[in-house]
Design a protein around this motif. Structure first.
Motif, short mmCIF file in Angstrom:
data_model
loop_
_atom_site.label_atom_id
_atom_site.label_comp_id
_atom_site.label_asym_id
_atom_site.label_seq_id
_atom_site.Cartn_x
_atom_site.Cartn_y
_atom_site.Cartn_z
N PHE A 137 13.96 -3.70 -4.35
CA PHE A 137 11.99 -2.82 -3.68
C PHE A 137 11.31 -1.50 -4.07
N PRO A 138 12.42 -0.99 -5.54
CA PRO A 138 11.88 -0.09 -5.63
C PRO A 138 10.57 0.16 -6.13
N GLN A 139 9.46 -0.26 -6.02
CA GLN A 139 8.34 -0.48 -6.67
C GLN A 139 7.59 -1.03 -5.40
N MET A 140 7.77 -1.17 -4.44
CA MET A 140 7.21 -1.94 -3.67
C MET A 140 6.25 -0.85 -2.74
N VAL A 141 5.02 -1.81 -2.05
CA VAL A 141 3.72 -0.51 -1.89
C VAL A 141 3.38 -1.54 -0.70
N SER A 142 3.03 -0.55 0.06
CA SER A 142 1.97 -0.98 1.46
C SER A 142 -0.02 -1.91 0.93
N MET A 143 0.80 -2.85 2.29
CA MET A 143 -0.93 -3.31 1.68
C MET A 143 -2.36 -2.36 1.94
N THR A 144 -2.08 -1.50 2.47
CA THR A 144 -3.30 -0.02 2.69
C THR A 144 -3.33 0.46 1.35
N HIS A 145 -2.81 -0.12 0.39
CA HIS A 145 -2.22 0.24 -0.96
C HIS A 145 -3.61 0.41 -1.58
N ALA A 146 -4.49 1.17 -2.56
CA ALA A 146 -5.72 1.13 -3.22
C ALA A 146 -5.31 0.10 -4.44
N ASN A 147 -5.09 -0.47 -4.75
CA ASN A 147 -4.95 -0.87 -5.48
C ASN A 147 -4.46 -3.04 -5.21
N ALA A 148 -4.19 -2.71 -3.79
CA ALA A 148 -3.29 -4.19 -3.13
C ALA A 148 -3.48 -5.47 -3.47
N GLU A 149 -4.38 -5.86 -3.73
CA GLU A 149 -5.16 -7.37 -3.90
C GLU A 149 -4.47 -7.42 -5.14
N GLU A 150 -5.27 -6.61 -5.97
CA GLU A 150 -4.45 -6.69 -7.75
C GLU A 150 -3.14 -6.74 -8.00
#
Ligand code: ADP
Ligand code: MG
Length: 337
Positions: free
Chosen positions: A245-258
């Motif tokens: 899991f170290p690379q997980m990001v939030s759905m609010t991340h700028a590149n979330a959709e990609e």
């Protein structure tokens, strides 16, 4: 890497004191001068020097005299400090065989006094890529030069925090048991990485499980970002466990959709190319791809709020996320060039 824990038994209290002194010195020194080690350890009668010899013999310290004379921890030295802490907490009593070598980690089977077996993941950020990252960084002439100790510790803290939160929310992930330094202690999963599989009894069902898992994560405000056949373990009866899991990001991340689409497409590619099951050609599937926009606009399903917000309470904070993301971007850039 071989982890010779026998040496753990031969090391004295003073040896660990000196090892810890080097660790502390490394907070603001790349190489810790012997005078500093001696003053932090506070040992008398040349005790520091004697311990340094022992630690060098067991390859727990590295001596360097390129720019100035000093010592730093080896991976194994850092491993010993983490393992000793987990032992002192009563969580483990023995280290067994290595079960996994990831890109940036080593994973071992460990046991406790009751004979229960767990998995211990030791993060090694910078193992494969540090040289490349360093040259890239020199070239870019910016960015703080974080040590692998610090980066590995952050990665472990993040992984532990996410694993714990996901487990508590009923996600199929290993049980998070403890974290110290760059180590994460977790439940051992009796399953193989999906990458080792070529045939499945129920590929459509497994494929949908993957998509549901991606959707459920998104429903909690999260994107795994490395959702692929290497990080999905599959059991005999084709049940999945998600790891790493170290690379997980939030759905609010700028590149979330990609990032979300990349996870989805990785799985589609794996099933199409390796399993011989092409989701796009299966007219019985209720859907092929989950829709990002729908998931992004849906409120967290159980009303408890998004997990990425709740995680801040774990000690893993936004500034830490930024450090890790910068590091991962640099690795990606160095690998591309
Ligand atoms: P990396 O971040 O280095 O990719 P992973 O967390 O993906 O490390 O783990 C690497 C390998 O170790 C996995 O592919 C799997 O074979 C094994 N592994 C990791 N965690 C567990 C676990 N909890 N139980 C069983 N095997 C595991
Ligand atoms: Mg992995």
């Amino acid at each position: 890497m071989k982890l010779d824990v026998n040496a753990l038994r031969y090391l004295s209290k003073d040896d660990f004191r000196v090892l810890t002194a080097v660790e502390m010195g490394q907070k603001n020194h790349e190489l810790v001068p012997i005078e500093l080690i001696d003053s932090i350890s506070g040992l008398k009668h040349g005790g520091t020097f004697k311990s340094i010899k022992t630690l060098m013999r067991h390859k727990l310290l590295h001596h360097d005299s390129k720019y100035y004379e000093g010592y730093r921890l080896t991976y194994m030295g850092y491993d010993f400090l983490a393992i000793r802490t987990l032992v002192s907490r009563g969580h483990i009593s023995g280290v067994g065989r290595q079960i996994g070598v990831g890109k940036e980690s080593d994973i071992f089977e460990v046991t406790n006094d009751d004979g229960e077996v767990f998995a211990l993941k030791l993060h090694r950020l910078g193992r494969t890529s540090f040289r490349a990252v360093k040259s890239k960084r020199d070239y870019l002439g910016r960015r703080q030069n974080y040590s692998w100790l610090y980066l590995s510790r952050l990665a472990a803290l993040k992984e532990y925090a996410f694993m714990k939160a996901l487990y508590e929310h009923g996600f199929p992930v290993p049980q998070a048991i403890d974290n110290n330094r760059h180590a994460v202690l977790m439940g051992l999963v009796n399953a193989r990485p999906m990458v080792q599989i070529r045939t499945m009894a129920h590929p459509a069902r497994v494929y949908l499980s993957c998509m549901e898992l991606i959707s459920r994560l998104a429903g909690k405000g999260l994107i795994h970002c490395d959702f692929n056949e290497f990080n999905l373990l599959i059991s005999e009866d084709e049940e999945l466990t998600l790891i790493d899991f170290p690379q997980m990001v939030s759905m609010t991340h700028a590149n979330a959709e990609e990032l979300f689409s990349r996870d989805v497409e990785c799985i589609i590619r794996f099933f199409s190319k390796k399993i011989g099951y092409v989701p796009e050609q299966d007219s019985n599937l209720p859907y092929v791809r989950p829709v990002f926009a729908e998931l992004a606009s849906a409120p967290a399903a159980d009303g408890e709020g998004a997990l990425d917000v709740a995680l801040e309470a774990s000690g893993f904070q936004r500034q830490h996320q930024k450090v890790l993301e910068d590091y991962q971007l640099e690795v990606a850039a160095a690998n591309d060039s």
